[in-house]
Design a protein around this motif. Structure first.
Motif, PDB file in Angstrom:
ATOM      1  N   SER A 104       0.811  -1.221   0.000  1.00  0.00           N
ATOM      2  CA  SER A 104       0.000   0.000   0.000  1.00  0.00           C
ATOM      3  C   SER A 104       0.842   1.268   0.000  1.00  0.00           C
ATOM      4  CB  SER A 104      -0.936   0.003   1.213  1.00  0.00           C
ATOM      5  OG  SER A 104      -0.198   0.033   2.424  1.00  0.00           O
ATOM      6  N   VAL A 105       2.107   1.180   0.347  1.00  0.00           N
ATOM      7  CA  VAL A 105       2.971   2.362   0.378  1.00  0.00           C
ATOM      8  C   VAL A 105       4.133   2.249  -0.607  1.00  0.00           C
ATOM      9  CG1 VAL A 105       2.413   2.949   2.764  1.00  0.00           C
ATOM     10  CG2 VAL A 105       4.335   1.410   2.307  1.00  0.00           C
ATOM     11  N   ASP A 137       2.902  10.137  -2.176  1.00  0.00           N
ATOM     12  CA  ASP A 137       1.930  10.353  -1.091  1.00  0.00           C
ATOM     13  C   ASP A 137       1.671   9.092  -0.275  1.00  0.00           C
ATOM     14  OD1 ASP A 137       1.592  13.041  -1.849  1.00  0.00           O
ATOM     15  OD2 ASP A 137       0.033  12.518  -3.289  1.00  0.00           O
ATOM     16  N   ASN A 185       1.159   6.756   2.671  1.00  0.00           N
ATOM     17  CA  ASN A 185       0.680   7.062   4.020  1.00  0.00           C
ATOM     18  C   ASN A 185       1.271   6.046   5.004  1.00  0.00           C
ATOM     19  OD1 ASN A 185      -0.722   7.662   6.368  1.00  0.00           O
ATOM     20  ND2 ASN A 185      -2.636   8.091   5.286  1.00  0.00           N
ATOM     21  N   SER A 201      -0.588   5.598   8.552  1.00  0.00           N
ATOM     22  CA  SER A 201      -1.808   4.800   8.480  1.00  0.00           C
ATOM     23  C   SER A 201      -1.483   3.307   8.424  1.00  0.00           C
ATOM     24  CB  SER A 201      -2.628   5.206   7.251  1.00  0.00           C
ATOM     25  OG  SER A 201      -3.780   4.397   7.124  1.00  0.00           O
TER      26      SER A 201
END
Length: 256
Positions: free
Chosen positions: A190-191, A216, A218, A221
């Motif tokens: 996800s990153v 971007d 996160n 998170s």
């Protein structure tokens, strides 16, 4: 019209990115026809170390004073410098565990043979810490299709363009089972910047972030989510820190 002059160089690393270039077997003859390769020691011992270059492709991290000197010399010769691979882009594997003394590690591994090296303080560092970098090809190693696309872009006078979205998007496009949500795996897709077609998750292997951070990304998170799933803060930080520079973990690890 004259062909653009190109040099391909390696600093401290495994040379996997240079090997991948040589593994472009079907395309190599076409590349040679389009490019005037002046310096590529893995491919040929014939070198022109003084030639001015239109493009320099550099892999590996800066770990020694010799690395830094070589990098600065390449930068002086090249109109464009492209960092290829995770080590050149983010420090990669040589950039891990900054708290460990590099001289001690080198002595443990190489013994007296390390005497000829003058190590930089701290961990391996990316090229951008020392010189201007005009473009990046991420990955460990780089992707063949991205390398060929980058050469095509450079021949057209453009810098390589990278995907900005994360590996998770590629997983969705391939309709993969989410290893993080369904299997509780420590997957950091996800990153992580996309471009690998989610190769590892597609084979059931959690993403380790070798392509560096997505735009971007996160991190807080994802750290919070992984903490809620029972992972230790230090384990999360170590996983996220292999291919990206991160702040200290959200929670200090418990003392033994």
């Amino acid at each position: 019209m004259s062909k653009p002059t190109v040099g391909i160089f390696g600093l401290t690393g495994c040379a996997g990115d240079q090997l991948l270039i040589l593994n472009c077997e079907d395309e190599l003859l076409g590349l040679v026809e389009l490019l005037d390769i002046r310096d590529f020691v893995m491919a040929s011992s014939a070198r022109d170390e003084l030639a001015m270059l239109d493009v320099a492709l550099v892999e590996g991290a800066v770990v020694t004073d010799r690395d830094e000197k070589k990098l600065r010399h390449v930068r002086e010769r090249a109109k464009l410098l492209i960092a290829i691979g995770a080590c050149a882009a983010t420090g990669g594997i040589p950039g891990m565990a900054p708290e460990l003394d590099r001289q001690v590690l080198f002595n443990d591994i190489y013994g007296d043979a390390v005497g000829s090296f003058e190590l930089k303080a701290g961990r391996g560092r990316p090229l951008s810490d020392f010189v201007r970098v005009d473009g990046v090809l991420p990955g460990c190693p780089i992707e063949k299709h991205e390398f060929l696309a980058a050469i095509a872009s450079l021949l057209q006078g453009n810098l390589p363009r990278l995907k900005e979205y994360p590996v998770c998007t590629e997983c969705r496009l391939r309709e993969n089972r989410c290893l993080l949500m369904h299997d509780n795996a420590l997957c950091i897709g996800s990153v992580t910047r996309a471009g690998c077609a989610a190769r590892c998750p597609s084979l059931g292997v959690p993403c380790i972030g070798c392509r560096g951070p997505a735009v971007d990304a996160n991190f807080p998170s994802l750290q919070a989510l992984l903490l809620s799933k029972g992972y230790e803060a230090r384990d999360i930080h170590d996983k996220l820190g292999v291919f990206a520079r991160l702040p200290e973990p959200a929670e200090a690890p418990c003392a033994d």
